[in-house]
Design a protein around this motif. Structure first.
Motif, PDB file in Angstrom:
ATOM      1  N   TYR A   1      -6.061   2.441  10.125  1.00  0.00           N
ATOM      2  CA  TYR A   1      -5.556   1.123   9.744  1.00  0.00           C
ATOM      3  C   TYR A   1      -4.136   1.238   9.194  1.00  0.00           C
ATOM      4  N   GLY A   2      -3.916   2.205   8.339  1.00  0.00           N
ATOM      5  CA  GLY A   2      -2.581   2.417   7.779  1.00  0.00           C
ATOM      6  C   GLY A   2      -1.576   2.795   8.846  1.00  0.00           C
TER       7      GLY A   2
ATOM      8  N   VAL B   1       3.430  -1.297  13.333  1.00  0.00           N
ATOM      9  CA  VAL B   1       3.935  -2.671  13.427  1.00  0.00           C
ATOM     10  C   VAL B   1       5.174  -2.838  12.562  1.00  0.00           C
ATOM     11  N   TYR B   2       5.142  -2.232  11.380  1.00  0.00           N
ATOM     12  CA  TYR B   2       6.291  -2.320  10.466  1.00  0.00           C
ATOM     13  C   TYR B   2       7.568  -1.790  11.119  1.00  0.00           C
ATOM     14  N   PHE B   3       7.477  -0.616  11.747  1.00  0.00           N
ATOM     15  CA  PHE B   3       8.671  -0.030  12.374  1.00  0.00           C
ATOM     16  C   PHE B   3       9.160  -0.880  13.541  1.00  0.00           C
TER      17      PHE B   3
ATOM     18  N   HIS C   1       3.366   0.030   3.483  1.00  0.00           N
ATOM     19  CA  HIS C   1       2.458   0.586   2.495  1.00  0.00           C
ATOM     20  C   HIS C   1       1.215  -0.291   2.430  1.00  0.00           C
ATOM     21  N   PRO C   2       0.383  -0.282   3.488  1.00  0.00           N
ATOM     22  CA  PRO C   2      -0.753  -1.197   3.573  1.00  0.00           C
ATOM     23  C   PRO C   2      -1.782  -0.921   2.486  1.00  0.00           C
ATOM     24  N   GLN C   3      -2.344  -2.015   1.979  1.00  0.00           N
ATOM     25  CA  GLN C   3      -3.428  -1.899   0.984  1.00  0.00           C
ATOM     26  C   GLN C   3      -4.746  -1.838   1.743  1.00  0.00           C
ATOM     27  N   CYS C   4      -5.250  -0.661   1.945  1.00  0.00           N
ATOM     28  CA  CYS C   4      -6.451  -0.503   2.775  1.00  0.00           C
ATOM     29  C   CYS C   4      -7.708  -0.609   1.924  1.00  0.00           C
TER      30      CYS C   4
END
Length: 217
Positions: A161-162, A168-170, A214-217
């Motif tokens: 997931y991270g 997607v962020y990049f 910095h996804p909150q998983c």
């Protein structure tokens, strides 16, 4: 002259001009004047004119989408096509290139327009190309779409997931660096950004996009 007569004359003129341009359209599409002439023929011509232009240009759309003047022709071809089959042929030329065209200052405009004319299947394909299959599932097929469904797909292991979020962020940061503010993309502002990543306004991406790194998983 009545309006009907003027339209008929314009159509005949467009047909004549397009016939005279046979074999030269791709070259002319890359010039300011040539692009304007082809666009005018599309606007005033009938399906016969469209077919003549498409015969030369439709297989070169991917290249034209990146041209300063040629990219302007692609949305006009989509707009003035009277045959849905022609639109589908154009979309097949663009599908598979969504991320790379979005990263291009002119290509992003073409994708923006193409998304408007795309059918549901084509929109799903474009979204899937950009976000990836798990996000596609979370957007289109889940009863409870968005982040909860993504976490279900990836399970308790947050590594995948991270990785997806950072990917997607990049992609997003690369696009926003290359494209001016006037060309934010419909394909990013549609269902995906809002439903999946809970980003309220894709047109102001700084904080929201940074959070994906910095996804909150």
């Amino acid at each position: 002259h009545t309006h009907a007569n003027l339209c008929k004359e314009s159509c005949l003129l467009a047909l004549k001009i397009s016939s005279e341009l046979t074999g030269k359209m791709l070259t002319l599409s890359s010039t300011r004047t040539g692009s304007a002439i082809i666009q005018s023929c599309l606007k005033h011509g009938d399906q016969e004119v469209w077919n003549a232009i498409a015969k030369e240009l439709i297989k070169r759309i991917r290249v034209m989408a990146r041209g300063r003047y040629s990219h302007q022709i692609v949305p006009k071809m989509l707009k003035y096509c009277r045959d849905k089959g022609g639109v589908r042929k154009m979309m097949r030329q663009l599908l598979g290139r969504t991320p790379s065209l979005l990263r291009h200052v002119y290509g992003s405009r073409v994708i923006d327009e193409a998304y408007f004319y795309a059918n549901i299947r084509e929109k799903r394909t474009m979204m899937s190309e950009f976000y990836g299959e798990p996000v596609d599932e979370a957007i289109f097929t889940a009863k409870n779409p968005g982040l909860p469904r993504l976490r279900e797909i990836f399970g308790k292991n947050s590594t995948e997931y991270g990785r997806m979020c950072r990917s997607v962020y990049f992609k997003l940061t690369e696009i926003w660096e290359k494209v001016g503010e006037e060309n934010r993309h419909t394909v990013l502002g549609d269902v995906g950004m809002k439903a999946v990543f809970d980003i309220p306004n894709p047109h102001t991406p700084s904080t929201s996009i940074t959070s994906l790194s910095h996804p909150q998983c």
